[in-house]
Every structure is written in structure tokens, then in C-alpha cells.
Motif scaffolding. Structure first.
Motif, PDB file in Angstrom:
ATOM      1  N   VAL A   1      45.292  45.629  37.287  1.00  0.00           N
ATOM      2  CA  VAL A   1      46.683  45.164  37.272  1.00  0.00           C
ATOM      3  C   VAL A   1      47.569  46.172  37.994  1.00  0.00           C
ATOM      4  O   VAL A   1      47.490  47.384  37.725  1.00  0.00           O
ATOM      5  N   TYR A   2      48.392  45.676  38.881  1.00  0.00           N
ATOM      6  CA  TYR A   2      49.450  46.505  39.466  1.00  0.00           C
ATOM      7  C   TYR A   2      50.783  45.884  39.079  1.00  0.00           C
ATOM      8  O   TYR A   2      51.032  44.713  39.359  1.00  0.00           O
TER       9      TYR A   2
ATOM     10  N   ILE B   1      43.006  41.733  42.037  1.00  0.00           N
ATOM     11  CA  ILE B   1      44.079  42.496  41.410  1.00  0.00           C
ATOM     12  C   ILE B   1      45.138  41.519  40.919  1.00  0.00           C
ATOM     13  O   ILE B   1      45.602  40.669  41.676  1.00  0.00           O
ATOM     14  N   VAL B   2      45.510  41.647  39.657  1.00  0.00           N
ATOM     15  CA  VAL B   2      46.604  40.857  39.107  1.00  0.00           C
ATOM     16  C   VAL B   2      47.906  41.597  39.410  1.00  0.00           C
ATOM     17  O   VAL B   2      48.069  42.762  39.050  1.00  0.00           O
ATOM     18  N   LEU B   3      48.816  40.922  40.079  1.00  0.00           N
ATOM     19  CA  LEU B   3      50.094  41.502  40.471  1.00  0.00           C
ATOM     20  C   LEU B   3      51.199  40.951  39.567  1.00  0.00           C
ATOM     21  O   LEU B   3      51.340  39.732  39.419  1.00  0.00           O
TER      22      LEU B   3
ATOM     23  N   ASP C   1      51.328  37.285  40.722  1.00  0.00           N
ATOM     24  CA  ASP C   1      52.264  37.101  41.828  1.00  0.00           C
ATOM     25  C   ASP C   1      51.522  37.123  43.149  1.00  0.00           C
ATOM     26  O   ASP C   1      50.388  37.629  43.243  1.00  0.00           O
ATOM     27  N   GLU C   2      52.163  36.608  44.178  1.00  0.00           N
ATOM     28  CA  GLU C   2      51.677  36.787  45.545  1.00  0.00           C
ATOM     29  C   GLU C   2      52.313  38.041  46.124  1.00  0.00           C
ATOM     30  O   GLU C   2      53.525  38.251  45.996  1.00  0.00           O
ATOM     31  N   LEU C   3      51.502  38.878  46.741  1.00  0.00           N
ATOM     32  CA  LEU C   3      52.003  40.134  47.291  1.00  0.00           C
ATOM     33  C   LEU C   3      53.162  39.903  48.254  1.00  0.00           C
ATOM     34  O   LEU C   3      54.161  40.632  48.249  1.00  0.00           O
ATOM     35  N   ALA C   4      53.057  38.891  49.073  1.00  0.00           N
ATOM     36  CA  ALA C   4      54.102  38.626  50.068  1.00  0.00           C
ATOM     37  C   ALA C   4      55.444  38.322  49.419  1.00  0.00           C
ATOM     38  O   ALA C   4      56.505  38.577  50.006  1.00  0.00           O
TER      39      ALA C   4
END
Length: 464
Positions: A33-34, A72-74, A180-183
Motif C-alpha cells: 500500500v502506498y 500496489i494499492v494506491l 486509486d489510479e496513479l494518473a
């Protein structure tokens, strides 16, 4: 299958020699997770260049996890609250994390312990530094304040532990939490996209870090002399990879420790300096914002917030328009690439606090926003060193002469690259061009002799 294990990622974005990940992978299914917690750090929230690096580093690490059928879970928000809720949602029995020593992360770790239910624990691991900050002490058990005895004590305890391998197996949970999506985090600039120079200058991620270390292994012998030559740039450029945890200092140390060159001995001291700065902020959490030594700040510094002419001086420095070619080359390299050669960093910092007499904290904040390796400990300690205000610092009265430094360390090619207005000048002229050879390039903001005399007088007044 055993209960899920959360790995809380921060500045430890690697697969190998990542003790939190290694322990979690042995205990059960792993949920990396980040949490993008931008508000917690206040004035030291990630700057523009750091956000660019973070995006690309997370993207690279995500691909590495993907190759292991993981991800990775954002999430975005208050890290302790997000992680505690995620532990409840997934039934995780442990949150594994690398220790961080920035005051806001130490606070977050304490808050997370309080927020977790009885069935979930927080397990913290060391591994972002050669030795755990606070563990190297004097004979009386006190932490060191001065670098030289700290370095000697460190060397007596090195090498560090052997690096851990990448986990052999990373099991996935039965179901993945939403991410979430990183973008969507908008870490990359778009209007305008000013990050092209950073992308051109750097490769991001764990593989890039190890590629750079492989190159450095063959070059480090030249470092003792080459580190001062910006035109040659015989530097490792590992600093952002180390800062973001794409490679560990233990991996670097063990790769190089059998070298016998003066270059390695000098470079080793700089890797130790990284540990030293963390020990400083562990003792003095506000060090990057509060001067250590007593003096009259109102007498010594010119405050850009107090007058538009001083603000203009700060802006000329930030934009690389001071009229001193070596200073302007450095400041433009910083803006274009998110990095600056170490010798030039010192020259540029000294110019701000001594030639322009502008408070070192304005420089600290500018470097923080522009550097891809902006590190709370390193940045703050280095600025207090150059300004003469730190626990272990250069004397204020030792004022670097930019023009002499430029010629001494043969910066002509470096200046031509980053100050193209002067590219046609020969080596004898380019370090200090006469006014009639400058063209559109500005004249000096202040002469060196005048600046030196003004700085010494201001310093004397601040001590009265």
C-alpha cells in the motif's frame, strides 16, 4: 491461508533488501500500500520535482509487483486513518513498514499504533540507512552532533548487515482492495509540462538504480578528484535512488566495500554523511527550519518578504540570472534536471546566504521544491552547514569565491551547457566575462569584494 499482511510503502520503493516486504512475504498474503498523504508534512510536503520522481518510481515498482502477480494499492488521505481502515477491511493482522525519521512520519507511526485494533499490530524495520539512526553513540551513550567523530564510530561498526534477497514468493490475498489510479493523483505537470528535462536526464526505478551502481563500480576510483569537476561529472548520481529507496545503502556499500581506491574512501564518507544527517534530525526534528546557533537573524539576513528589491534578488538567484556563470549554470541545471552537481550546490548555496545575505531557509525551500533527491535531513543539514548556523557547520566568515571556484575546478564546459549565452567564449573568458562580452547575459548583481565585505559586517553586527 494465513491472514493478509499490509506493507506500508513510503521512501522504500524496491523489492530486494526491503525488510518490511521480506517479513510480510514470509508471514502471509501481501497487500502493498502506498498512501499519498501530502498534507502531513506541512511546508515539507513533496515539491514539484519530488512528485515527478514519485510518479515514475511507483509506476516502475508497480510493474515489478505485476510481474509477480501482485500489485500496489494506491490510496490518498491521512495515512494512519487510511491504513487502519484498510486493515479492518482486509482482516490484516500486521502492517509492516520501514522506519522513517522525518518528524511527520514518526508522528504518523505513533498515530497508526493508536488507531489499530487489538488484532492488528505495526511492525517497523530498519534498512534505509547503513545503521539505525540513534544507534551510534558516544562512550557515554549520547548521540553524536559532530560529523567527524560520528563517521569514525560508524566505520568501526561497518560493513552493515548483508542485504536481503527479493522474496522468493509473494502470495496475493483472496481479494484486492480498491485502488486509486496513479494518473489521477496529478503528480506530473501538464500545463505546462516542465518535467521534460528531468525525464531526459534520469532513468527511474530499482533496475535503473542497480544499472547506475554497476556503472559506478567501474568509475568510483576517480571520485576523489573528479567529484569537484562539474564539467566531467564523475559522481554516482545515486542520490535520488537512495532517497526514494529504489536501492539500499547496504546494497551500495557491499557492492563497493572491497575497493581500495581513494575515490571509494571519499565516497564512503559521503554515504556515511547521509546517515549523519538522519541522526541530526532524529535529535533536532525542526533542524531544517530552525537555526541551531544563536545570532540576530534580523541583522544578518535580508528577508525577501520585507521588500521587493530583496525578492528580486532571490528570483534572480532562482532563475540563474545572477551574472556569475558558475552560479547560474548550477541553478539552471537544477531547474532543468531536478539535480545539481554537489560542488556547484555548495557554490550556489553560499552565494545566496553570503553574497546576497538571504536567509538560508529560502534556499532550503527552493532546493526542496526543485530537487528530485530533496531529503529532509540532507537538505536541512547541508544548508545549515553552508550558512554557518548548524550544529556542525562551515564558519560563516569562510566565503566561497564563485569566480575562483569556477576556474579552479574547470567549469567551462559545464557553463557552456547550461548558460548557452556564453557558449562562444573561450576558457580564459567564460568564468568571468567582461561586460562587453556578455551580450544578453546579465552583469553581476554585486561584486565579490563588495559582497564579502558586506557579509562580514552583517555577521559582526549579528553577534554584537
Amino acid at each position: 491461508m494465513s491472514s493478509p499482511q499490509i506493507v506500508w510503502l513510503r521512501r522504500d520503493l524496491r523489492m530486494a533488501d526491503q525488510p518490511a516486504l521480506y517479513a510480510a512475504a514470509q508471514a502471509g498474503p501481501v497487500i502493498p500500500v502506498y498512501v499519498f498523504d501530502q498534507d502531513r508534512a506541512g511546508d515539507h510536503a513533496y515539491g514539484g520535482a519530488s512528485k515527478v520522481w514519485l510518479h515514475h518510481s511507483l509506476e516502475s515498482l508497480g510493474k515489478s509487483y505485476g510481474a509477480r502477480n501482485s500489485r500496489i494499492v494506491l490510496r490518498r488521505g491521512d495515512a494512519p486513518q487510511v491504513l487502519a481502515a484498510l486493515a479492518d477491511e482486509t482482516g490484516a493482522t500486521c502492517i509492516h513498514a520501514m522506519r522513517h525519521y522525518e518528524p511527520w512520519w514518526k508522528e504518523a507511526e505513533d498515530e497508526l499504533r493508536d488507531a489499530l485494533g487489538e488484532d492488528t499490530k505495526l511492525c517497523l524495520y530498519d534498512g534505509n540507512y547503513l545503521l539505525p539512526p540513534g544507534s551510534v553513540t558516544t562512550g557515554s551513550g549520547d548521540p553524536y552532533k559532530i560529523y567527524t567523530p560520528f563517521s569514525k564510530a560508524m566505520l568501526e561498526r561497518l560493513p552493515p548487515r548483508d542485504p536481503l534477497p527479493e522474496p522468493g514468493t509473494i502470495h496475493s490475498p483472496d481479494g484486492w482492495p480498491e485502488s486509486d489510479e496513479l494518473a489521477d493523483w496529478d503528480l506530473l505537470p501538464t500545463k505546462p509540462d516542465w518535467a521534460g528535462g528531468i525525464r531526459d536526464f534520469w532513468d527511474f526505478g530499482e533496475d535503473a538504480a542497480h544499472d547506475r551502481l554497476e556503472w559506478w563500480t567501474d568509475v568510483v576510483a576517480e571520485y576523489d578528484e573528479g567529484r569537484n569537476l562539474p564539467s566531467e561529472d564523475i559522481t554516482s548520481r545515486l542520490s535520488p535512488h537512495l532517497h526514494w529507496g529504489e536501492i539500499s545503502p547496504a546494497q551500495v556499500w557491499h557492492k563497493l566495500k572491497d575497493k581500495r581506491s581513494d575515490g571509494w574512501k571519499t565516497y564512503a564518507k559521503e554515504v556515511i554523511w547521509r546517515d549523519y544527517t538522519q541522526n541530526v534530525i532524529d535529535q533536532f526534528p525542526d533542524y531544517p527550519t530552525q537555526s541551531y546557533r544563536d545570532y540576530d537573524e534580523r541583522t544578518l539576513w535580508r528577508n525577501p518578504n520585507a521588500g521587493h528589491l530583496i525578492a528580486q534578488d532571490l528570483e534572480c538567484w532562482q532563475k540563474g540570472m545572477t551574472g556569475y556563470p558558475i552560479v547560474d549554470a548550477g541553478m539552471r541545471q537544477l531547474w532543468q534536471t531536478g539535480w545539481m552537481h554537489n560542488r556547484v550546490r555548495m557554490i550556489c548555496a553560499s552565494f545566496l546566504v553570503k553574497h546576497l545575505l538571504i536567509d538560508w531557509r529560502f534556499g532550503e525551500q527552493w532546493y526542496w521544491d526543485c530537487l528530485v533527491d530533496a531529503d529532509y535531513g540532507n537538505n536541512g543539514v547541508n544548508w545549515q552547514w553552508i550558512s554557518g548556523t548548524g550544529v556542525d557547520s562551515n564558519m560563516f566568515v569562510r566565503i566561497m569565491a564563485p569566480l575562483t571556484q569556477s576556474e579552479k575546478f574547470d567549469a567551462a564546459a559545464y557553463i557552456r551547457e547550461y548558460v548557452p549565452e556564453l557558449a562562444d567564449l573561450d576558457d580564459a573568458c567564460i568564468h568571468d566575462p567582461p561586460d562587453d562580452r556578455r551580450g544578453d547575459y546579465p552583469v553581476k548583481m554585486i561584486g565579490h569584494k563588495e559582497a564579502r565585505e558586506r557579509a562580514l559586517e552583517a555577521y559582526r553586527s549579528s553577534k554584537d
